[in-house]
Design a protein around this motif. Sequence first.
Motif, short mmCIF file in Angstrom:
data_model
loop_
_atom_site.label_atom_id
_atom_site.label_comp_id
_atom_site.label_asym_id
_atom_site.label_seq_id
_atom_site.Cartn_x
_atom_site.Cartn_y
_atom_site.Cartn_z
N GLY A 291 6.44 8.29 85.80
CA GLY A 291 6.24 6.91 85.36
C GLY A 291 5.70 5.96 86.42
N MET A 292 5.55 6.42 87.66
CA MET A 292 5.09 5.51 88.71
C MET A 292 3.57 5.45 88.77
N TYR A 293 3.05 4.23 88.83
CA TYR A 293 1.62 3.99 89.03
C TYR A 293 1.45 3.22 90.35
N SER A 294 0.32 3.48 91.04
CA SER A 294 0.11 2.82 92.32
C SER A 294 -1.35 2.43 92.49
N ALA A 295 -1.62 1.78 93.63
CA ALA A 295 -2.99 1.45 94.00
C ALA A 295 -3.74 2.74 94.34
N LEU A 296 -5.04 2.75 94.12
CA LEU A 296 -5.84 3.92 94.49
C LEU A 296 -6.00 3.96 96.01
N ALA A 297 -6.27 5.15 96.55
CA ALA A 297 -6.36 5.29 98.00
C ALA A 297 -7.23 6.48 98.36
N GLY A 298 -7.76 6.46 99.59
CA GLY A 298 -8.52 7.61 100.08
C GLY A 298 -8.91 7.43 101.53
N PHE A 299 -9.27 8.54 102.17
CA PHE A 299 -9.64 8.50 103.59
C PHE A 299 -11.01 7.86 103.79
N LEU A 300 -11.10 7.04 104.82
CA LEU A 300 -12.37 6.51 105.28
C LEU A 300 -13.19 7.67 105.85
N GLU A 301 -14.49 7.67 105.57
CA GLU A 301 -15.35 8.74 106.08
C GLU A 301 -16.16 8.24 107.28
N PRO A 302 -16.59 9.17 108.15
CA PRO A 302 -17.41 8.75 109.30
C PRO A 302 -18.62 7.95 108.84
N GLY A 303 -18.89 6.85 109.52
CA GLY A 303 -20.07 6.04 109.21
C GLY A 303 -19.85 4.97 108.15
N GLU A 304 -18.65 4.91 107.56
CA GLU A 304 -18.40 3.94 106.50
C GLU A 304 -17.74 2.69 107.05
N THR A 305 -18.02 1.55 106.44
CA THR A 305 -17.20 0.37 106.67
C THR A 305 -15.99 0.46 105.75
N ILE A 306 -14.98 -0.35 106.05
CA ILE A 306 -13.80 -0.41 105.16
C ILE A 306 -14.23 -0.81 103.75
N GLU A 307 -15.12 -1.80 103.67
CA GLU A 307 -15.55 -2.29 102.35
C GLU A 307 -16.25 -1.19 101.55
N GLN A 308 -17.12 -0.42 102.22
CA GLN A 308 -17.82 0.66 101.53
C GLN A 308 -16.85 1.74 101.06
N ALA A 309 -15.87 2.08 101.91
CA ALA A 309 -14.90 3.11 101.54
C ALA A 309 -14.08 2.66 100.33
N VAL A 310 -13.69 1.39 100.30
CA VAL A 310 -12.93 0.84 99.17
C VAL A 310 -13.74 1.00 97.87
N ARG A 311 -15.00 0.57 97.91
CA ARG A 311 -15.83 0.64 96.70
C ARG A 311 -16.06 2.09 96.28
N ARG A 312 -16.33 2.97 97.25
CA ARG A 312 -16.60 4.38 96.92
C ARG A 312 -15.38 5.06 96.31
N GLU A 313 -14.20 4.84 96.91
CA GLU A 313 -13.00 5.51 96.40
C GLU A 313 -12.66 5.06 94.98
N ILE A 314 -12.79 3.76 94.72
CA ILE A 314 -12.48 3.27 93.37
C ILE A 314 -13.47 3.86 92.38
N LEU A 315 -14.75 3.87 92.76
CA LEU A 315 -15.78 4.41 91.86
C LEU A 315 -15.55 5.90 91.60
N GLU A 316 -15.26 6.66 92.66
CA GLU A 316 -15.06 8.11 92.50
C GLU A 316 -13.85 8.43 91.63
#
Length: 321
Positions: free
Chosen positions: A211-236
């Motif tokens: 029953g627990m739901y949480s925020a999405l998460a994922g590892f930052l990849e080499p060459g990414e900004t934090i903002e790009q990683a946030v958008r990519r992980e949510i999209l993926e």
Amino acid sequence: MTALDGLGYAFDPLDRASYLREDASAVARLRARPDARVVLIARDMPVLGKAATGLEPLMPLAEVEALGGARVEALLGRLPGGAPVFAALLNDDAVVEQSDASDGFLDRRVLVIPGRNDLKMVDLRSIASGGLVPPAETSLLASAKALLAWHARRGFCSNCGARTGIGAAGWRRECPNCGMHHFPRTDPVVIMLATDGDSCLLGRQPRFPKGMYSALAGFLEPGETIEQAVRREILEESGVACGAVRYFASQPWPFPSSLMIGCFAQAESRRVTVDRIELEDARWFERDEVRAMLEKRHPEGLSAPVPMAIAHHLIKSWAGG
Ligand SMILES: [Zn+2]
């Protein structure tokens, strides 16, 4: 009370005294002080003293020798009163695995130190989620665990394969063959709440409590900004496109050595397509429903993460408007 009350591992009280790390005689003088203390780790797990008041993570340095010496010792820093704190990784054979039938699970395995009923080994998640030691001391344990887990697995040079030695009071490994210096790793993870007006996007992994739901998460990849990683992980993970990203707060996450970077993301689409490899479910939740989940009064028993996790504070901050 702060806005992040209860957040685990995030309230390190130490002056890390990094200026002393290259001065071996200064470190030796700190080690000889009667108020010097050590945080003990064995096989990735903290070793705590059983005191009348509860569990004690800071112990006299004499315990290191009493328990057979350390594979690695590092200067963590100095407490506000000046007392130095070290971290020590005990030899693996200081600890044995036993079955524990105390709570009815006959085949549960626990780590114990033979002949030392005054010591208890407890995993760091349970220490933080159960509030078994004060928040500042939980942070000391997190620093020690992350640093020593790195040492335990990086005994050989990743450049030439030779056995490495320890430098900088435990904050560097040095290769005697090729001269390369190796430094402790911190792996950045983005954890983010996509929002759209009065809705936010939450997901659940199969391993989450029921029953627990949480925020999405994922590892930052080499060459990414934090903002790009946030958008990519949510999209993926959910198929939702996002625009503006706003930083919220961060949290050391010593499993084994991550930094959780909490952000909000402005959703620019609504349609959810769940990545079934990563997630069991992801969907939009209304603000009222999220408040009920935080307050454990959701009619279907859905819940949000506990306060020791930064996801709780991200979700709570948004739910509070
Ligand atoms: Zn090398």
